[in-house]
Design an enzyme around this catalytic site. Structure first.
Site, PDB file in Angstrom:
ATOM      1  CD  GLN A 136       3.204  21.822  -4.587  1.00  0.00           C
ATOM      2  OE1 GLN A 136       2.449  22.547  -5.229  1.00  0.00           O
ATOM      3  NE2 GLN A 136       4.461  22.135  -4.330  1.00  0.00           N
ATOM      4  CB  SER A 171       2.356  23.715  -1.960  1.00  0.00           C
ATOM      5  OG  SER A 171       2.211  24.887  -2.754  1.00  0.00           O
ATOM      6  CG  HIS A 173       1.133  27.760  -5.103  1.00  0.00           C
ATOM      7  ND1 HIS A 173       0.740  28.895  -5.768  1.00  0.00           N
ATOM      8  CD2 HIS A 173       2.466  27.889  -4.896  1.00  0.00           C
ATOM      9  CE1 HIS A 173       1.794  29.679  -5.968  1.00  0.00           C
ATOM     10  NE2 HIS A 173       2.858  29.094  -5.442  1.00  0.00           N
ATOM     11  CD  GLU A 228       9.505  30.587  -4.014  1.00  0.00           C
ATOM     12  OE1 GLU A 228       8.313  30.945  -4.030  1.00  0.00           O
ATOM     13  OE2 GLU A 228       9.860  29.401  -4.117  1.00  0.00           O
ATOM     14  CG  HIS A 231       4.999  32.332  -2.985  1.00  0.00           C
ATOM     15  ND1 HIS A 231       4.631  31.079  -3.440  1.00  0.00           N
ATOM     16  CD2 HIS A 231       4.296  32.530  -1.851  1.00  0.00           C
ATOM     17  CE1 HIS A 231       3.744  30.556  -2.605  1.00  0.00           C
ATOM     18  NE2 HIS A 231       3.523  31.419  -1.636  1.00  0.00           N
TER      19      HIS A 231
HETATM   20 ZN   LIG Z   1       4.697  30.098  -5.263  1.00  0.00          ZN
END
Ligand SMILES: [Zn+2]
Length: 259
Positions: A136, A171, A173, A228, A231
């Site tokens: 990241q 994040s 993620h 987004e 996502h």
């Molecule tokens: Zn994403």
């Protein structure tokens, strides 16, 4: 003689009537007695059965209640103001594509969602899944560098990059619960993505599998992230359905729970 004969006949007839009455009385008395006895026995059997079954049922209920309480899991919020703890641990599973990884709880729902979409003739590509914090940081630095090449000052580039890419630790993620999913035929992360059949289907059905569109259109002020369409974040079916039906972001949903 005739008179005597008739008297005997009357006596015989009287006795016959008496014996019939007696017979009926005895039968009725016996019947009533056995009926009452049966009633009494039946009631006693009923009570004893009830007493045998009851304790078993009592022992079952408390265990069931304990189990439902354990099922509720906490939903983690990760954003600019809520970075992941550095020692955050996640159990990862490699997805069937052999590249992407997902957190344990999101693995099966993600596979199921994409499989259902494929049945509808759609083809997906996961272009981002679990990312460790070091990766990241690299992504963020790359963004800043690109923007500076385009003429931005470092501060401007930093601000701009933070709108597109989350700072390390901020994040989703890094939780293994977030996935950038695009159409196989259109893999750009831009405004065109939401026009693909794959994205339209995902936005419509993701909540059924426990996923939410994490950064929706019109909620940029709350999420601090541009819209987004690609996502998706796993939160569990119940929460996902509630947020989707009520048009809530994760930030709004969790602040609502606190009050
Ligand atoms: Zn994403």
């Amino acid at each position: 003689m005739d008179k005597e004969k008739s008297q005997v006949k009357i006596k015989k007839g009287f006795r016959r009537v008496l014996s019939i009455i007696l017979y009926i009385s005895i039968t009725a008395a016996l019947g009533l007695y056995s009926f009452m006895l049966g009633e009494k026995l039946g009631r006693e059997e009923g009570v004893s059965q009830f007493q045998i079954q009851f304790p078993d049922e009592l022992e079952i209920f408390p265990d069931e209640e304990e189990n439902t309480e354990e099922d509720e899991e906490e939903i983690i919020l990760v954003n600019r103001d809520n970075p992941l703890p550095e020692d955050y641990e996640v159990t990862l599973y490699t997805l069937p594509d052999g590249v992407n990884r997902a957190a344990e709880e999101a693995y099966a729902p993600l596979c199921q969602m994409l499989a259902e979409g494929r049945k509808e003739g759609l083809n997906f590509e996961i272009c981002s899944s679990y990312r460790d914090m070091q990766r990241q940081q690299e992504l963020f630095d790359e963004d800043v560098e690109e923007l500076m090449k385009a003429g931005f000052s470092y501060e401007e580039a930093y601000e701009e990059a933070a709108r597109e890419t989350m700072l390390p630790g901020c994040s989703e993620h890094s939780t293994g619960l977030a996935f950038d999913i695009v159409a196989l035929s259109y893999q750009l992360l831009d405004a065109g993505q939401e026009k693909t059949a794959e994205n339209i289907w995902l936005q419509e059905h993701c909540a059924e599998y426990g996923f939410i569109l994490r950064y929706p259109k019109g909620k940029e002020e709350i999420t601090s992230i541009n819209y987004e369409s690609w996502h998706f974040r796993y939160v569990g079916v119940e929460a996902a359905m509630y947020m989707t039906e009520n048009g809530l972001t994760l930030e709004e949903y969790l602040s609502m729970e606190e009050t």
